[in-house]
Design a protein around this motif. Structure first.
Motif, PDB file in Angstrom:
ATOM      1  N   PRO A  59      -6.440   2.898 -74.764  1.00  0.00           N
ATOM      2  CA  PRO A  59      -6.791   4.330 -74.841  1.00  0.00           C
ATOM      3  C   PRO A  59      -8.103   4.617 -74.143  1.00  0.00           C
ATOM      4  CG  PRO A  59      -7.091   3.244 -76.972  1.00  0.00           C
ATOM      5  CD  PRO A  59      -6.403   2.254 -76.097  1.00  0.00           C
ATOM      6  N   LEU A  60      -8.170   5.766 -73.485  1.00  0.00           N
ATOM      7  CA  LEU A  60      -9.373   6.189 -72.781  1.00  0.00           C
ATOM      8  C   LEU A  60     -10.069   7.307 -73.552  1.00  0.00           C
ATOM      9  CD1 LEU A  60      -8.062   6.245 -69.095  1.00  0.00           C
ATOM     10  CD2 LEU A  60      -9.306   4.417 -70.270  1.00  0.00           C
ATOM     11  N   SER A  61     -11.341   7.466 -73.298  1.00  0.00           N
ATOM     12  CA  SER A  61     -12.130   8.486 -73.986  1.00  0.00           C
ATOM     13  C   SER A  61     -11.839   9.867 -73.418  1.00  0.00           C
ATOM     14  CB  SER A  61     -13.624   8.181 -73.839  1.00  0.00           C
ATOM     15  OG  SER A  61     -13.933   6.927 -74.390  1.00  0.00           O
ATOM     16  N   GLU A  62     -12.174  10.874 -74.205  1.00  0.00           N
ATOM     17  CA  GLU A  62     -12.039  12.261 -73.771  1.00  0.00           C
ATOM     18  C   GLU A  62     -12.766  12.453 -72.446  1.00  0.00           C
ATOM     19  OE1 GLU A  62     -13.719  15.597 -76.108  1.00  0.00           O
ATOM     20  OE2 GLU A  62     -11.738  15.650 -77.054  1.00  0.00           O
ATOM     21  N   GLY A  63     -12.094  13.082 -71.491  1.00  0.00           N
ATOM     22  CA  GLY A  63     -12.707  13.331 -70.195  1.00  0.00           C
ATOM     23  C   GLY A  63     -12.373  12.297 -69.143  1.00  0.00           C
ATOM     24  N   GLU A  64     -11.888  11.111 -69.560  1.00  0.00           N
ATOM     25  CA  GLU A  64     -11.520  10.071 -68.609  1.00  0.00           C
ATOM     26  C   GLU A  64     -10.088  10.282 -68.121  1.00  0.00           C
ATOM     27  OE1 GLU A  64     -13.276   5.879 -69.140  1.00  0.00           O
ATOM     28  OE2 GLU A  64     -12.867   6.535 -71.192  1.00  0.00           O
ATOM     29  N   THR A  65      -9.862  10.073 -66.835  1.00  0.00           N
ATOM     30  CA  THR A  65      -8.532  10.248 -66.253  1.00  0.00           C
ATOM     31  C   THR A  65      -7.705   8.988 -66.433  1.00  0.00           C
ATOM     32  OG1 THR A  65      -9.314  11.839 -64.611  1.00  0.00           O
ATOM     33  CG2 THR A  65      -7.260  10.681 -64.122  1.00  0.00           C
ATOM     34  N   GLY A  66      -6.473   9.175 -66.877  1.00  0.00           N
ATOM     35  CA  GLY A  66      -5.553   8.061 -67.059  1.00  0.00           C
ATOM     36  C   GLY A  66      -4.134   8.579 -67.169  1.00  0.00           C
ATOM     37  N   GLU A  67      -3.249   7.726 -67.676  1.00  0.00           N
ATOM     38  CA  GLU A  67      -1.837   8.103 -67.786  1.00  0.00           C
ATOM     39  C   GLU A  67      -1.595   8.884 -69.074  1.00  0.00           C
ATOM     40  OE1 GLU A  67       2.666   6.162 -67.621  1.00  0.00           O
ATOM     41  OE2 GLU A  67       0.908   4.841 -67.674  1.00  0.00           O
ATOM     42  N   VAL A  68      -0.818   9.952 -68.957  1.00  0.00           N
ATOM     43  CA  VAL A  68      -0.444  10.760 -70.120  1.00  0.00           C
ATOM     44  C   VAL A  68       0.661  10.032 -70.884  1.00  0.00           C
ATOM     45  CG1 VAL A  68       0.422  12.981 -70.920  1.00  0.00           C
ATOM     46  CG2 VAL A  68      -1.031  12.862 -68.867  1.00  0.00           C
ATOM     47  N   VAL A  69       0.435   9.826 -72.181  1.00  0.00           N
ATOM     48  CA  VAL A  69       1.392   9.187 -73.075  1.00  0.00           C
ATOM     49  C   VAL A  69       1.615  10.126 -74.249  1.00  0.00           C
ATOM     50  CG1 VAL A  69       1.636   7.273 -74.729  1.00  0.00           C
ATOM     51  CG2 VAL A  69       0.798   6.827 -72.412  1.00  0.00           C
ATOM     52  N   PHE A  70       2.843  10.273 -74.721  1.00  0.00           N
ATOM     53  CA  PHE A  70       3.081  11.143 -75.866  1.00  0.00           C
ATOM     54  C   PHE A  70       4.045  10.509 -76.856  1.00  0.00           C
ATOM     55  CE2 PHE A  70       6.599  12.342 -73.095  1.00  0.00           C
ATOM     56  CZ  PHE A  70       7.666  12.472 -73.981  1.00  0.00           C
ATOM     57  N   THR A  71       3.950  10.988 -78.104  1.00  0.00           N
ATOM     58  CA  THR A  71       4.863  10.600 -79.171  1.00  0.00           C
ATOM     59  C   THR A  71       5.462  11.866 -79.760  1.00  0.00           C
ATOM     60  OG1 THR A  71       3.562   8.629 -79.713  1.00  0.00           O
ATOM     61  CG2 THR A  71       5.061   9.456 -81.420  1.00  0.00           C
ATOM     62  N   THR A  72       6.764  11.882 -79.964  1.00  0.00           N
ATOM     63  CA  THR A  72       7.416  13.059 -80.539  1.00  0.00           C
ATOM     64  C   THR A  72       7.164  13.116 -82.043  1.00  0.00           C
ATOM     65  OG1 THR A  72       9.491  11.855 -80.847  1.00  0.00           O
ATOM     66  CG2 THR A  72       9.218  13.042 -78.779  1.00  0.00           C
ATOM     67  N   LEU A  73       7.009  14.321 -82.560  1.00  0.00           N
ATOM     68  CA  LEU A  73       6.783  14.543 -83.987  1.00  0.00           C
ATOM     69  C   LEU A  73       7.896  15.447 -84.518  1.00  0.00           C
ATOM     70  CD1 LEU A  73       2.954  15.341 -83.808  1.00  0.00           C
ATOM     71  CD2 LEU A  73       4.042  13.108 -84.151  1.00  0.00           C
ATOM     72  N   GLY A  74       8.632  14.964 -85.490  1.00  0.00           N
ATOM     73  CA  GLY A  74       9.678  15.784 -86.092  1.00  0.00           C
ATOM     74  C   GLY A  74      10.975  15.812 -85.331  1.00  0.00           C
ATOM     75  N   ARG A  75      11.112  15.016 -84.285  1.00  0.00           N
ATOM     76  CA  ARG A  75      12.375  15.003 -83.540  1.00  0.00           C
ATOM     77  C   ARG A  75      13.352  14.048 -84.220  1.00  0.00           C
ATOM     78  NH1 ARG A  75      12.513  13.855 -77.173  1.00  0.00           N
ATOM     79  NH2 ARG A  75      10.959  15.529 -77.263  1.00  0.00           N
ATOM     80  N   ALA A  76      14.562  14.526 -84.448  1.00  0.00           N
ATOM     81  CA  ALA A  76      15.522  13.766 -85.247  1.00  0.00           C
ATOM     82  C   ALA A  76      16.432  12.871 -84.421  1.00  0.00           C
ATOM     83  CB  ALA A  76      16.380  14.728 -86.080  1.00  0.00           C
TER      84      ALA A  76
END
Length: 446
Positions: free
Chosen positions: A289-306
């Motif tokens: 994980p990178l700190s706020e303001g640092e450029t890197g790859e966008v990663v996401f996790t779904t919340l509530g998806r069935a």
């Protein structure tokens, strides 16, 4: 009325997030959102481990009620597009009979093949709810929006957007891709359109039309929303100048459930869809994980998806979280405009590479350029071939395009060494509309 409640009244996405997080709108804070994220991540992991054979194997050693913190969650394995290509059905958490929509995508990764993304009707409802509130921040009840996106099939992005914005009192005018700008302007005139959404290049082609019809349409048009592809600032500037409209941007993908984030009237980043998605920025090389303001790859996790939850899914997009608070007062985190895609850089020779994002920024700054396509033809030397659609007076266009290309360091350096030559061709007709994201082809353009 407090300053906080006034801000919420002007930004409906906060009201939506507060309802989903379980907070009163006037007390929505980063702390409340963070607490919600931890609870929602625990529920997502528990569901995925119990119902998905992929995640049951991937996270077999994870204890109950995990993660205990967001920092702990950052140690979970990343999910790649190749995982979906190779093991897509193993992600499912419901029987096939409960799946209401399946979207097939070409993989942008090195593995090739196709990704299949599965949604239940409840999953699709999440997107409708987001569109209803996210778009409401760009328009108002009584507005009429032309949707220049595919919407013929039930569940398609245009179809879902139309259903979502109708809930906000905005009348959807489904159009599909713009094949003829004059025909589209005539339609907008007849339908009294005040909002418009579509691919950036198509919106530029529409904005550059001239004449009484265009003046009449642009006089009524207040807002243009750019979506579904990289947005060059030079392109957005030209659309803004030509139409006089406010320009907004939407970030999202099919894997996200179509919506990912929208910018507000402050235009200082995409406010993220934090009630449905947990975003991280990580190092593309290490996954750390990178700190706020640092450029890197966008990663996401779904919340509530069935139907098909995704845990720490790699998008391949490069961006950063914008530090600090937004002028609009929203506590929702902001992500900067996507700079590039990890796989988008095309090596030109020994002196570096170029991407479609770099070419977009340079070439769309040229007033005569409506569109272009680029390809790298391998050889000795390599040839960067750029075909330009410039329908007006064109006597100086080729020279302007070549000059703009040579201002890009990698192109200039490789040309100086003889590793690259640049060819500019003027295209007499617009390029075919495919709906695909723009890329540099590594082969000849037909």
């Amino acid at each position: 009325m407090t300053a906080r409640s006034a801000a919420l009244e002007t930004y409906p996405l906060d009201v939506w997030a507060a309802r989903r997080v379980g907070a009163a709108a006037e007390t929505l804070t980063r702390e409340a959102i963070t607490r919600y994220h931890l609870r929602a991540l625990q529920q997502t992991v528990a569901l995925a481990r119990r119902k998905s054979s992929f995640y049951a194997t991937r996270m077999a050693g994870v204890p109950a009620a995990w993660p205990r913190s967001l920092d702990e969650f950052a140690g979970a394995p990343l999910t790649s597009p190749a995982d979906i290509v190779e093991r897509g059905h193993e992600f499912l958490c419901v029987p096939q009979s409960e799946i209401s929509r399946v979207v097939t995508l070409e993989s942008s990764g090195t593995s090739g093949g196709r990704k299949r993304i599965f949604f239940t009707s409840e999953d699709q409802e999440l997107a409708l709810d987001f569109f209803a509130h996210g778009v409401a921040s760009m328009g108002a009840a009584g507005d009429r929006m032309l949707i220049a996106l595919p919407g013929e099939r039930e569940g398609s992005v245009g179809y879902q957007l139309a259903r979502g914005i109708a809930r906000a009192g905005i009348a959807p005018i489904s159009h599909g891709f713009i094949l003829d700008p004059v025909e589209a302007l005539d339609w907008m005139d007849r339908e009294k359109v005040s909002l418009l959404i579509g691919f950036p290049v198509q919106m530029l082609a529409l904005a550059l039309q001239r004449g009484e019809l265009a003046r009449r349409v642009f006089h009524r048009l207040r807002t243009i929303i750019l979506c579904s592809d990289h947005v060059a600032e030079s392109l957005a500037h030209r659309i803004r100048e030509a139409t006089g409209s406010a320009i907004f941007e939407h970030y999202g993908s099919t894997e996200m459930g179509l919506g990912g984030g929208v910018d507000c009237h402050a235009h200082s980043g995409y406010h993220l869809r934090e009630a449905d998605l947990y975003f991280e920025i990580v190092s593309p090389n290490t996954g750390e994980p990178l700190s706020e303001g640092e450029t890197g790859e966008v990663v996401f996790t779904t919340l509530g998806r069935a139907g098909m939850p995704l845990i720490r899914y790699r998008t391949g997009d490069l961006s950063r979280i914008v530090p600090g608070s937004c002028l609009c007062g929203s506590p929702l985190r902001r992500m900067a405009r996507v700079e590039n895609r990890i796989a988008a850089d095309i090596p030109l020779g020994s002196q570096g590479s170029v991407s479609i994002a770099m070419l977009d920024e340079s070439l769309f700054a040229i007033p005569a350029v409506f569109d272009f396509a680029a390809a790298l033809l391998p050889g000795t030397p390599n040839e960067l071939q750029v075909r330009v659609y410039a329908p007006g007076p064109r006597e100086h266009v080729s020279a302007e395009v070549k000059s703009a290309l040579m201002r890009l360091p990698a192109i200039a350096a490789n040309c100086a060494l003889g590793d690259l030559q640049v060819t500019v061709l003027l295209q007499p007709e617009p390029f075919p509309v495919t709906g695909a994201k723009r890329t540099i082809a590594v082969h000849s353009i037909p």
